[in-house]
Motif scaffolding. Structure first.
Motif, mmCIF file in Angstrom:
data_model
loop_
_atom_site.group_PDB
_atom_site.id
_atom_site.type_symbol
_atom_site.label_atom_id
_atom_site.label_comp_id
_atom_site.label_asym_id
_atom_site.label_seq_id
_atom_site.Cartn_x
_atom_site.Cartn_y
_atom_site.Cartn_z
ATOM 1 N N GLN A 1 -10.208 17.439 10.511
ATOM 2 C CA GLN A 1 -9.735 16.476 9.526
ATOM 3 C C GLN A 1 -8.750 15.513 10.189
ATOM 4 O O GLN A 1 -7.889 15.926 10.955
ATOM 5 C CB GLN A 1 -9.042 17.210 8.372
ATOM 6 C CG GLN A 1 -8.688 16.345 7.190
ATOM 7 C CD GLN A 1 -9.887 16.000 6.340
ATOM 8 O OE1 GLN A 1 -10.974 16.556 6.545
ATOM 9 N NE2 GLN A 1 -9.726 15.088 5.419
ATOM 10 N N VAL A 2 -8.885 14.238 9.877
ATOM 11 C CA VAL A 2 -8.002 13.218 10.424
ATOM 12 C C VAL A 2 -7.396 12.443 9.259
ATOM 13 O O VAL A 2 -8.104 12.047 8.334
ATOM 14 C CB VAL A 2 -8.773 12.247 11.344
ATOM 15 C CG1 VAL A 2 -7.879 11.099 11.786
ATOM 16 C CG2 VAL A 2 -9.312 12.992 12.561
ATOM 17 N N GLN A 3 -6.101 12.239 9.306
ATOM 18 C CA GLN A 3 -5.436 11.400 8.318
ATOM 19 C C GLN A 3 -4.899 10.162 9.012
ATOM 20 O O GLN A 3 -4.321 10.252 10.096
ATOM 21 C CB GLN A 3 -4.303 12.170 7.636
ATOM 22 C CG GLN A 3 -4.808 13.302 6.752
ATOM 23 C CD GLN A 3 -3.680 13.999 6.009
ATOM 24 O OE1 GLN A 3 -2.590 14.173 6.544
ATOM 25 N NE2 GLN A 3 -3.945 14.395 4.781
ATOM 26 N N LEU A 4 -5.089 9.024 8.371
ATOM 27 C CA LEU A 4 -4.706 7.746 8.948
ATOM 28 C C LEU A 4 -3.673 7.062 8.071
ATOM 29 O O LEU A 4 -3.837 7.015 6.841
ATOM 30 C CB LEU A 4 -5.931 6.838 9.094
ATOM 31 C CG LEU A 4 -7.116 7.402 9.871
ATOM 32 C CD1 LEU A 4 -8.310 6.461 9.791
ATOM 33 C CD2 LEU A 4 -6.731 7.658 11.318
ATOM 34 N N VAL A 5 -2.648 6.506 8.694
ATOM 35 C CA VAL A 5 -1.615 5.790 7.950
ATOM 36 C C VAL A 5 -1.362 4.456 8.638
ATOM 37 O O VAL A 5 -0.954 4.415 9.802
ATOM 38 C CB VAL A 5 -0.306 6.599 7.876
ATOM 39 C CG1 VAL A 5 0.755 5.797 7.130
ATOM 40 C CG2 VAL A 5 -0.538 7.942 7.190
ATOM 41 N N GLU A 6 -1.603 3.381 7.893
ATOM 42 C CA GLU A 6 -1.355 2.052 8.427
ATOM 43 C C GLU A 6 0.071 1.610 8.119
ATOM 44 O O GLU A 6 0.654 2.021 7.108
ATOM 45 C CB GLU A 6 -2.315 1.015 7.810
ATOM 46 C CG GLU A 6 -3.781 1.297 8.004
ATOM 47 C CD GLU A 6 -4.380 1.990 6.805
ATOM 48 O OE1 GLU A 6 -5.596 1.879 6.585
ATOM 49 O OE2 GLU A 6 -3.624 2.662 6.074
ATOM 50 N N SER A 7 0.595 0.755 8.962
ATOM 51 C CA SER A 7 1.913 0.167 8.728
ATOM 52 C C SER A 7 1.975 -1.167 9.454
ATOM 53 O O SER A 7 1.119 -1.472 10.290
ATOM 54 C CB SER A 7 3.025 1.093 9.222
ATOM 55 O OG SER A 7 2.918 1.313 10.618
ATOM 56 N N GLY A 8 2.998 -1.950 9.131
ATOM 57 C CA GLY A 8 3.225 -3.206 9.825
ATOM 58 C C GLY A 8 2.832 -4.447 9.061
ATOM 59 O O GLY A 8 3.040 -5.563 9.537
ATOM 60 N N GLY A 9 2.261 -4.274 7.885
ATOM 61 C CA GLY A 9 1.887 -5.431 7.103
ATOM 62 C C GLY A 9 3.104 -6.159 6.558
ATOM 63 O O GLY A 9 4.228 -5.672 6.644
ATOM 64 N N GLY A 10 2.855 -7.349 6.005
ATOM 65 C CA GLY A 10 3.954 -8.110 5.428
ATOM 66 C C GLY A 10 3.554 -9.542 5.165
ATOM 67 O O GLY A 10 2.372 -9.890 5.192
ATOM 68 N N LEU A 11 4.562 -10.357 4.915
ATOM 69 C CA LEU A 11 4.385 -11.779 4.636
ATOM 70 C C LEU A 11 4.775 -12.569 5.875
ATOM 71 O O LEU A 11 5.850 -12.355 6.451
ATOM 72 C CB LEU A 11 5.259 -12.190 3.446
ATOM 73 C CG LEU A 11 5.317 -13.677 3.114
ATOM 74 C CD1 LEU A 11 3.942 -14.164 2.674
ATOM 75 C CD2 LEU A 11 6.359 -13.923 2.020
ATOM 76 N N VAL A 12 3.900 -13.482 6.279
ATOM 77 C CA VAL A 12 4.152 -14.286 7.468
ATOM 78 C C VAL A 12 3.621 -15.692 7.226
ATOM 79 O O VAL A 12 2.670 -15.882 6.453
ATOM 80 C CB VAL A 12 3.490 -13.637 8.704
ATOM 81 C CG1 VAL A 12 1.977 -13.595 8.561
ATOM 82 C CG2 VAL A 12 3.899 -14.318 9.987
ATOM 83 N N GLN A 13 4.226 -16.662 7.855
ATOM 84 C CA GLN A 13 3.751 -18.037 7.737
ATOM 85 C C GLN A 13 2.543 -18.260 8.632
ATOM 86 O O GLN A 13 2.362 -17.573 9.650
ATOM 87 C CB GLN A 13 4.864 -19.007 8.117
ATOM 88 C CG GLN A 13 5.991 -19.090 7.108
ATOM 89 C CD GLN A 13 6.966 -20.199 7.430
ATOM 90 O OE1 GLN A 13 7.157 -20.566 8.587
ATOM 91 N NE2 GLN A 13 7.608 -20.735 6.405
ATOM 92 N N ALA A 14 1.749 -19.221 8.258
ATOM 93 C CA ALA A 14 0.597 -19.583 9.078
ATOM 94 C C ALA A 14 1.056 -19.905 10.498
ATOM 95 O O ALA A 14 2.085 -20.564 10.697
ATOM 96 C CB ALA A 14 -0.125 -20.778 8.468
ATOM 97 N N GLY A 15 0.285 -19.411 11.463
ATOM 98 C CA GLY A 15 0.654 -19.575 12.854
ATOM 99 C C GLY A 15 1.478 -18.431 13.410
ATOM 100 O O GLY A 15 1.671 -18.335 14.630
ATOM 101 N N GLY A 16 1.951 -17.573 12.537
ATOM 102 C CA GLY A 16 2.777 -16.444 12.965
ATOM 103 C C GLY A 16 1.950 -15.265 13.443
ATOM 104 O O GLY A 16 0.716 -15.327 13.536
ATOM 105 N N SER A 17 2.661 -14.184 13.733
ATOM 106 C CA SER A 17 2.027 -12.992 14.292
ATOM 107 C C SER A 17 2.494 -11.735 13.571
ATOM 108 O O SER A 17 3.606 -11.696 13.016
ATOM 109 C CB SER A 17 2.375 -12.849 15.781
ATOM 110 O OG SER A 17 1.932 -13.955 16.529
ATOM 111 N N LEU A 18 1.652 -10.738 13.594
ATOM 112 C CA LEU A 18 1.984 -9.403 13.093
ATOM 113 C C LEU A 18 1.268 -8.379 13.955
ATOM 114 O O LEU A 18 0.189 -8.667 14.494
ATOM 115 C CB LEU A 18 1.540 -9.222 11.640
ATOM 116 C CG LEU A 18 2.379 -9.785 10.512
ATOM 117 C CD1 LEU A 18 1.659 -9.568 9.177
ATOM 118 C CD2 LEU A 18 3.763 -9.155 10.466
#
Length: 126
Positions: A1-18
């Motif tokens: 069994q594998v559990q996955l957890v995403e993180s790092g999302g958010g609000l950014v302006q066009a041209g930005g990075s995440l």
């Protein structure tokens, strides 16, 4: 069994990075192919990028090629997707998915992935 957890999302302006992270629990994560999908409101979930379990071959959708880079750190049981030059059309919930690698290759199909995270929201403002 594998559990996955995403993180790092958010609000950014066009041209930005995440940079999004997908942290996995469970043994032998290094033998799993991992993919990123995204789903915008009112649209189907679509393939973004994938990284293989061996030699870290990668594949990415034409819409993100040259802007998004997927990588993995098996020692940390984590897969990353670095997103640059973000556009408003990249706004979506981003999901990571995994499946046992041998025999799978770099699939772009949702049906080929067994384990899914809960998703993380990415919003790109114009």
């Amino acid at each position: 069994q594998v559990q996955l957890v995403e993180s790092g999302g958010g609000l950014v302006q066009a041209g930005g990075s995440l940079r999004l992270s997908c942290a996995a629990s469970g043994r032998s994560f290094s033998t799993y192919t991992v993919a990123w999908f995204r789903q915008a409101p009112g649209k189907e979930r679509e393939f973004v990028a994938a990284i293989s379990w061996i030699v870290s071959n990668t594949d990415s959708a034409d819409s993100v090629k040259g802007r998004f880079t997927v990588s993995r750190d098996n020692a940390k049981n984590t897969v990353y997707i670095q997103m640059t030059n973000l556009k408003p059309e990249d706004t979506a919930v981003y999901y990571c998915a995994a499946s046992f690698g041998p025999g799978l290759g770099l699939s772009r199909f949702r049906r080929d992935y067994t384990y899914w995270g809960q998703g993380t929201q990415v919003t790109v403002s114009s």
